[in-house]
Motif scaffolding. Structure first.
Motif, PDB file in Angstrom:
ATOM      1  N   ALA A 195       0.845  -1.195   0.000  1.00 22.25           N
ATOM      2  CA  ALA A 195       0.000   0.000   0.000  1.00 22.25           C
ATOM      3  C   ALA A 195       0.881   1.246   0.000  1.00 22.25           C
ATOM      4  O   ALA A 195       1.983   1.229   0.541  1.00 22.25           O
ATOM      5  N   LYS A 196       0.372   2.329  -0.617  1.00 22.83           N
ATOM      6  CA  LYS A 196       1.102   3.597  -0.544  1.00 22.83           C
ATOM      7  C   LYS A 196       0.625   4.338   0.705  1.00 22.83           C
ATOM      8  O   LYS A 196      -0.090   5.337   0.642  1.00 22.83           O
ATOM      9  N   ALA A 197       1.027   3.788   1.846  1.00 29.52           N
ATOM     10  CA  ALA A 197       0.684   4.369   3.132  1.00 29.52           C
ATOM     11  C   ALA A 197       1.814   5.288   3.573  1.00 29.52           C
ATOM     12  O   ALA A 197       2.990   4.958   3.402  1.00 29.52           O
ATOM     13  N   GLY A 198       1.443   6.436   4.135  1.00 34.37           N
ATOM     14  CA  GLY A 198       2.447   7.407   4.528  1.00 34.37           C
ATOM     15  C   GLY A 198       3.493   6.844   5.475  1.00 34.37           C
ATOM     16  O   GLY A 198       4.684   7.158   5.377  1.00 34.37           O
ATOM     17  N   GLY A 199       3.074   5.972   6.393  1.00 38.02           N
ATOM     18  CA  GLY A 199       3.993   5.411   7.368  1.00 38.02           C
ATOM     19  C   GLY A 199       5.104   4.578   6.757  1.00 38.02           C
ATOM     20  O   GLY A 199       6.193   4.455   7.330  1.00 38.02           O
ATOM     21  N   GLN A 204      11.258   4.744   6.383  1.00 37.97           N
ATOM     22  CA  GLN A 204      12.467   4.666   5.567  1.00 37.97           C
ATOM     23  C   GLN A 204      13.476   5.763   5.895  1.00 37.97           C
ATOM     24  O   GLN A 204      14.671   5.623   5.603  1.00 37.97           O
ATOM     25  N   PHE A 205      13.011   6.847   6.481  1.00 38.48           N
ATOM     26  CA  PHE A 205      13.862   8.031   6.593  1.00 38.48           C
ATOM     27  C   PHE A 205      15.114   7.785   7.438  1.00 38.48           C
ATOM     28  O   PHE A 205      16.210   8.196   7.071  1.00 38.48           O
ATOM     29  N   TYR A 206      14.944   7.121   8.582  1.00 38.38           N
ATOM     30  CA  TYR A 206      16.101   6.943   9.474  1.00 38.38           C
ATOM     31  C   TYR A 206      17.193   6.078   8.840  1.00 38.38           C
ATOM     32  O   TYR A 206      18.366   6.496   8.806  1.00 38.38           O
ATOM     33  N   PRO A 207      16.877   4.875   8.325  1.00 35.25           N
ATOM     34  CA  PRO A 207      17.933   4.090   7.673  1.00 35.25           C
ATOM     35  C   PRO A 207      18.562   4.819   6.486  1.00 35.25           C
ATOM     36  O   PRO A 207      19.773   4.684   6.242  1.00 35.25           O
TER      37      PRO A 207
END
Length: 354
Positions: A195-199, A204-207
């Motif tokens: 799903a294209k879910a915002g979460g 992904q941002f931290y890694p």
């Protein structure tokens, strides 16, 4: 597309912002057009959409989007050809995928007419915002989130569907260097990776930040169990060329069914390129890099279309990919963008005139 009698009310902006925009120096997704589409879900049904001037949204602190993350979105583009005609690329696929995401996130599905007619009306209204500089386009962001209030951990009773437009330049410039992830996972079996879910993107941002600190641009995601198979490239689907064969992972609970991915596969087959949709192990990619049979790697997605990968890192070792004339990446990107900008035949029926 179905014939419709839907008449979407339009409240026009009193003054356009377009004269303030430098269309020769656009970053990606940071400048917004004069209007947006808004549609509310209340009392068990979606109300008819309307178009209003682009503006801030007022929400209560108890709105469930802030607490339980019910949020989904799509990414699309509108294009203007040399004669000034406006086109979309496979918009019905975006609509269908939005509702797949909605279903997984317990969000009420949208009527097709509201999405398609709302999209067409909004793009037509702000068509003068579509940049015509090479590599630029009008990025289209449909999204839905929980606006209903309450701290109880349950689906909301109210939602908002919006479409906003952003004239944008290139998402990536040049080739990127990626790090194959050995610890973190983008998604898990049974989860919401498809799903294209915002979460999904927040996680992904931290890694990715860790990879950037090591000198890489993006992360290659691997499976959630043993990190043995490569799955996606940052926020894109990934393709690997070993010898003359183009390989990509099959879609699953963890992998998004990318519209650009599907287009790449169809065009590659049409060009006679050998294609395999199968699992790709990290060890296979590393061995191919060592023996010289790894010719190309690239990401595929709406924002960048195709983003070539110059090299990758794995277990503290960097591997460089060769420079190839007439690469699959350049051939496939040209075929897709020529269809999108109405520069070539569209034998697949993907182009949709606004």
């Amino acid at each position: 597309m179905a014939i419709t009698t839907l008449n979407i009310p339009i409240e026009r902006a009193e003054v356009s912002k377009i004269e303030q925009v430098d269309f020769d120096n656009l970053s990606f997704g940071s400048v917004f057009t004069d209007h947006m589409l808004v549609c509310d879900y209340k009392d068990g049904q979606w109300e008819p959409p309307k178009i209003i001037p682009y503006q801030a949204i007022s929400l209560e602190p108890s709105a469930k989007i802030f607490h339980y993350g019910q949020s989904i979105f799509e990414g699309m583009k509108a294009y203007k050809d040399s004669e000034g005609q406006v086109w979309l690329f496979r918009p019905l696929d975006n609509f269908k995928r939005l509702n797949i995401s909605a279903n997984r996130m317990a969000i009420p599905e949208l009527p097709e007419e509201y999405f398609m007619e709302g999209l067409k009306t909004l793009v037509k209204l702000d068509a003068q915002w579509i940049p015509q500089k090479e590599g630029s386009s009008l990025y289209v962001r449909p999204f839905v989130f929980a606006s209903g209030k309450g701290f109880h951990a349950s689906p909301a009773d109210e939602y908002k569907f919006l479409i906003c437009l952003a004239p944008s330049g290139s998402y990536f410039s040049g080739k990127v260097k990626v790090l194959i992830e050995e610890k973190y996972s983008r998604a898990a079996n049974g989860g919401v990776g498809y799903a294209k879910a915002g979460g999904n993107y927040a996680g992904q941002f931290y890694p990715t930040q860790l990879a950037i600190r090591k000198g890489y641009n993006q992360v290659i995601w691997t499976d959630d169990h043993a990190h043995e198979f490569i799955e996606e490239a940052g926020a894109m689907n990934i393709f690997v060329r070993i010898g003359d064969t183009l390989i990509t992972a099959p879609t699953s609970d963890r992998i998004l069914d990318g519209i650009t991915r599907k287009s790449v596969l169809d065009i590659a087959r049409d060009e006679g390129i050998p294609v395999e949709v199968r699992k790709i192990s990290v060890s296979e990619v590393v061995e191919a890099a060592k023996n010289g049979s790894l010719k190309e790697m690239f990401g595929a997605g709406t924002a960048a279309v195709i983003s070539p990968i110059a090299g990758f890192g794995f277990k503290e070792v960097d591997y460089e990919l060769p420079e190839i004339e007439d690469s699959y990446a350049s051939r496939l990107k040209k075929r897709i963008t020529d269809i999108q900008f109405n520069r070539s035949e569209d034998k697949f029926g993907w182009r949709y005139k606004v």
